[in-house]
Design a protein around this motif. Sequence first.
Motif, PDB file in Angstrom:
ATOM      1  N   PRO A  37      67.117  60.004  47.146  1.00 14.46           N
ATOM      2  CA  PRO A  37      66.680  60.523  45.844  1.00 14.46           C
ATOM      3  C   PRO A  37      66.675  59.494  44.714  1.00 14.46           C
ATOM      4  N   ASP A  38      67.437  58.403  44.865  1.00 15.42           N
ATOM      5  CA  ASP A  38      67.435  57.356  43.831  1.00 15.42           C
ATOM      6  C   ASP A  38      66.309  56.348  44.049  1.00 15.42           C
ATOM      7  N   ALA A  39      65.391  56.662  44.961  1.00 16.80           N
ATOM      8  CA  ALA A  39      64.196  55.865  45.263  1.00 16.80           C
ATOM      9  C   ALA A  39      64.493  54.596  46.053  1.00 16.80           C
ATOM     10  N   GLN A  40      65.737  54.443  46.504  1.00 17.98           N
ATOM     11  CA  GLN A  40      66.048  53.294  47.351  1.00 17.98           C
ATOM     12  C   GLN A  40      65.526  53.545  48.761  1.00 17.98           C
ATOM     13  N   ARG A  41      65.035  52.476  49.420  1.00 16.12           N
ATOM     14  CA  ARG A  41      64.530  52.637  50.774  1.00 16.12           C
ATOM     15  C   ARG A  41      65.378  51.838  51.748  1.00 16.12           C
ATOM     16  N   THR A  42      65.720  52.518  52.848  1.00 14.95           N
ATOM     17  CA  THR A  42      66.497  51.908  53.924  1.00 14.95           C
ATOM     18  C   THR A  42      65.563  51.773  55.115  1.00 14.95           C
ATOM     19  N   MET A  43      65.345  50.538  55.569  1.00 14.42           N
ATOM     20  CA  MET A  43      64.303  50.269  56.551  1.00 14.42           C
ATOM     21  C   MET A  43      64.892  49.920  57.912  1.00 14.42           C
ATOM     22  N   ASN A  44      64.306  50.495  58.951  1.00 12.64           N
ATOM     23  CA  ASN A  44      64.725  50.278  60.330  1.00 12.64           C
ATOM     24  C   ASN A  44      63.496  49.827  61.113  1.00 12.64           C
ATOM     25  N   THR A  45      63.469  48.561  61.477  1.00  9.84           N
ATOM     26  CA  THR A  45      62.241  47.951  61.968  1.00  9.84           C
ATOM     27  C   THR A  45      62.309  47.580  63.437  1.00  9.84           C
ATOM     28  N   PHE A  46      61.355  48.124  64.203  1.00  8.53           N
ATOM     29  CA  PHE A  46      61.124  47.710  65.587  1.00  8.53           C
ATOM     30  C   PHE A  46      59.930  46.771  65.569  1.00  8.53           C
TER      31      PHE A  46
END
Length: 331
Positions: A123-132
């Motif tokens: 909700p704070d617009a932060q993005r957590t990325m998990n990359t294959f």
Amino acid sequence: MTAPRLDVLCIGNAIVDVIADADDRFIEEQGLTKGMMRLIDDREAERLYGVMGPGVEQSGGSAGNTAAGLAALGCKTGYIGQVADDQLGAIYQHDVESLGVDFIVPARADVGATARCLILVTPDAQRTMNTFLGAAQMLDKEDIDPAEVAAAGIVYLEGYLWDPPVPRAAMEKAIDAAHAAGRKVAFTLSDTFCVDRHRDGFWQLLNDGKVDILFGNEAEIASMAEESDLDAAIAKVAAAVPMLVVTRSENGATAIAGGERADVPAEPIERLIDTTGAGDLFAAGFLAGQAWGRNLHDSLKLGAIAAAEVIQHYGARPEANLKELAGGLLA
């Protein structure tokens, strides 16, 4: 020197983004660090995809997003990134070409599956990325045509692609081909984890004069310089590269080149929705300005406009007309 066919050629990880909402509890339950990017294997990609909420799927990857922004601004743009000969690969190529970007490297059947990035937006617009990374990490130096590189005024490379050794060799070939043709090389540090893993290699690039324009945010520049004081970090890195561009979130952005410094504030927005692609679109605006001979201030302004647009909606591709938003800066 002949006039370039392309304003900018972007080289990076060809990744399909899957973007979904998540709360802090979900991030914690999954053992993730909010706001960071991690590399995952195919099993973890399938597992996390199965437990995350419904998402929006679109072609992405850092340099791919920048290419899309450049095309939206009216730049002649090319893209080099490896996809597999599968459904996601076909979707990725069609999507990029529909934006007016010249997709240069063909799909391959011997590189596994097309890469994907599972992006969780809190909700704070932060993005957590998990990359294959999949096929993206199989971009080979044989796929780099020096003539294609020489046809671009600026070659833009993403730090994410530096991690696997195979695409790293491709990037090194592109850098050498660009400079042999008298073109400029731009490089983005991409993420603090990239800097932490490859700080020595990145410094070698700068010290060897391989990079003409370096992009980084405050955390990346501080990590690169190993300085806690931001001004000291900026000064240290700026001394090693002809042009340094530092994005500073709500505090705007700074560029330093040839002893000249320019600063711009962040553009006003109505609502912060998703920071995915903010740095990528900033790079698009700034590179467009440089490709068209704009000064540091106006190039920063174009970057700030493009970044402000993309953080007001989901996804890393512009939805509003960037040319209209840029107004007189493109005249």
